[in-house]
Design a protein around this motif. Structure first.
Motif, PDB file in Angstrom:
ATOM      1  N   MET A   1     -24.154   8.287 -40.473  1.00  0.00           N
ATOM      2  CA  MET A   1     -25.713   8.153 -40.672  1.00  0.00           C
ATOM      3  C   MET A   1     -26.053   9.215 -41.771  1.00  0.00           C
ATOM      4  O   MET A   1     -27.041   8.854 -42.587  1.00  0.00           O
ATOM      5  N   GLU A   2     -25.421  10.053 -41.892  1.00  0.00           N
ATOM      6  CA  GLU A   2     -25.860  11.171 -42.834  1.00  0.00           C
ATOM      7  C   GLU A   2     -25.383  10.522 -44.332  1.00  0.00           C
ATOM      8  O   GLU A   2     -26.269  10.779 -45.452  1.00  0.00           O
ATOM      9  N   LYS A   3     -24.291   9.904 -44.379  1.00  0.00           N
ATOM     10  CA  LYS A   3     -23.759   9.295 -45.745  1.00  0.00           C
ATOM     11  C   LYS A   3     -24.682   8.282 -46.106  1.00  0.00           C
ATOM     12  O   LYS A   3     -25.157   8.263 -47.357  1.00  0.00           O
ATOM     13  N   ILE A   4     -25.237   7.591 -45.099  1.00  0.00           N
ATOM     14  CA  ILE A   4     -26.124   6.556 -45.547  1.00  0.00           C
ATOM     15  C   ILE A   4     -27.532   7.131 -46.141  1.00  0.00           C
ATOM     16  O   ILE A   4     -28.362   6.672 -46.867  1.00  0.00           O
ATOM     17  N   VAL A   5     -28.019   8.124 -45.408  1.00  0.00           N
ATOM     18  CA  VAL A   5     -29.378   8.872 -45.684  1.00  0.00           C
ATOM     19  C   VAL A   5     -28.926   9.339 -47.155  1.00  0.00           C
ATOM     20  O   VAL A   5     -29.937   9.292 -47.975  1.00  0.00           O
ATOM     21  N   LYS A   6     -28.095   9.960 -47.289  1.00  0.00           N
ATOM     22  CA  LYS A   6     -27.706  10.590 -48.725  1.00  0.00           C
ATOM     23  C   LYS A   6     -27.712   9.513 -49.672  1.00  0.00           C
ATOM     24  O   LYS A   6     -28.148   9.527 -50.878  1.00  0.00           O
ATOM     25  N   ASP A   7     -26.865   8.206 -49.449  1.00  0.00           N
ATOM     26  CA  ASP A   7     -27.179   7.091 -50.434  1.00  0.00           C
ATOM     27  C   ASP A   7     -28.368   6.416 -50.661  1.00  0.00           C
ATOM     28  O   ASP A   7     -28.560   6.349 -51.946  1.00  0.00           O
ATOM     29  N   VAL A   8     -28.981   6.517 -49.587  1.00  0.00           N
ATOM     30  CA  VAL A   8     -30.497   5.848 -49.755  1.00  0.00           C
ATOM     31  C   VAL A   8     -31.291   6.980 -50.840  1.00  0.00           C
ATOM     32  O   VAL A   8     -32.118   6.705 -51.443  1.00  0.00           O
ATOM     33  N   GLY A   9     -31.065   8.386 -50.458  1.00  0.00           N
ATOM     34  CA  GLY A   9     -31.919   9.229 -51.324  1.00  0.00           C
ATOM     35  C   GLY A   9     -31.415   9.146 -52.728  1.00  0.00           C
ATOM     36  O   GLY A   9     -32.123   9.223 -53.589  1.00  0.00           O
ATOM     37  N   GLU A  10     -30.143   8.825 -53.062  1.00  0.00           N
ATOM     38  CA  GLU A  10     -29.730   8.861 -54.348  1.00  0.00           C
ATOM     39  C   GLU A  10     -30.380   7.646 -54.930  1.00  0.00           C
ATOM     40  O   GLU A  10     -30.852   7.527 -56.244  1.00  0.00           O
ATOM     41  N   ILE A  11     -30.247   6.567 -54.271  1.00  0.00           N
ATOM     42  CA  ILE A  11     -30.609   5.410 -54.527  1.00  0.00           C
ATOM     43  C   ILE A  11     -32.284   5.372 -55.111  1.00  0.00           C
ATOM     44  O   ILE A  11     -32.926   5.070 -56.031  1.00  0.00           O
ATOM     45  N   GLN A  12     -33.110   6.278 -53.932  1.00  0.00           N
ATOM     46  CA  GLN A  12     -34.602   6.261 -54.124  1.00  0.00           C
ATOM     47  C   GLN A  12     -34.662   7.348 -55.620  1.00  0.00           C
ATOM     48  O   GLN A  12     -35.789   6.917 -56.302  1.00  0.00           O
ATOM     49  N   SER A  13     -33.881   8.211 -55.617  1.00  0.00           N
ATOM     50  CA  SER A  13     -34.426   9.034 -56.906  1.00  0.00           C
ATOM     51  C   SER A  13     -33.981   8.350 -58.158  1.00  0.00           C
ATOM     52  O   SER A  13     -34.433   8.511 -59.090  1.00  0.00           O
ATOM     53  N   ARG A  14     -32.928   7.574 -58.122  1.00  0.00           N
ATOM     54  CA  ARG A  14     -32.537   6.674 -59.462  1.00  0.00           C
ATOM     55  C   ARG A  14     -33.640   5.624 -59.652  1.00  0.00           C
ATOM     56  O   ARG A  14     -34.111   5.601 -60.749  1.00  0.00           O
ATOM     57  N   LEU A  15     -34.130   5.085 -58.492  1.00  0.00           N
ATOM     58  CA  LEU A  15     -35.125   4.179 -58.896  1.00  0.00           C
ATOM     59  C   LEU A  15     -36.600   4.540 -58.949  1.00  0.00           C
ATOM     60  O   LEU A  15     -37.274   3.778 -59.719  1.00  0.00           O
ATOM     61  N   LEU A  16     -36.847   5.602 -58.175  1.00  0.00           N
ATOM     62  CA  LEU A  16     -38.355   5.846 -58.132  1.00  0.00           C
ATOM     63  C   LEU A  16     -38.624   7.138 -58.941  1.00  0.00           C
ATOM     64  O   LEU A  16     -39.706   7.368 -59.231  1.00  0.00           O
TER      65      LEU A  16
END
Length: 156
Positions: A1-16
């Motif tokens: 789950m931690e990896k998913i949250v980290k990946d989502v955070g990276e995607i969010q930082s790249r997109l937004l």
């Protein structure tokens, strides 16, 4: 789950998160404007300022002086021209008035001549009519006398 949250955070930082992109663009603009162009724009602005000052202090007063001199000259010419036009107009009106008076006088003269001519013609017509009536009367008397003579001769 931690990896998913980290990946989502990276995607969010790249997109937004646009800060890294904007910072890169700002650095490029500053580098382009300051380093490559140097003080070229500053020199152009200084030259424009110098030209503006020179125009305001030297050229504009000369132009105003020349304009005032020429404007006064044009104004005096215009006043003189206007005066001449008024005199010409007055002369034209006087000439027109004289022509109208002459025309009216000649019209009255012609009318008087025509009236006199018509009276003369009436008198001539009356004289001719009277002469004609006398001739007709004379002929009637002559024919009446001839008929009487004929009647006398017819009975003989």
């Amino acid at each position: 789950m931690e990896k998913i949250v980290k990946d989502v955070g990276e995607i969010q930082s790249r997109l937004l998160d646009h800060r890294p992109v904007l910072q890169g663009e700002l650095r490029y603009f500053v580098k382009e404007f300051e380093e490559k162009r140097g003080l070229r724009e500053m020199r152009v602005l200084n030259n424009l300022q110098n030209m503006t000052v020179e125009t305001n202090e030297l050229i504009l007063p000369k132009c105003l002086k020349i304009m005032q001199e020429n404007l006064y000259e044009a104004w005096t010419t215009l006043v003189a021209t206007n005066h001449m036009i008024q005199r010409i107009h007055q002369r034209g009106q006087k000439t027109q008035q004289l022509q109208n008076e002459r025309l009216e006088t000649s019209h009255e003269t012609y009318k008087a001549e025509w009236d006199a001519f018509m009276k003369e013609q009436s008198l001539k017509q009356a004289a001719i009519d009277e002469e004609h009536n006398k001739a007709v009367q004379k002929l009637k008397e002559q024919y009446a006398e001839m008929e009487r003579d004929l009647a006398k001769n017819a009975f003989l």
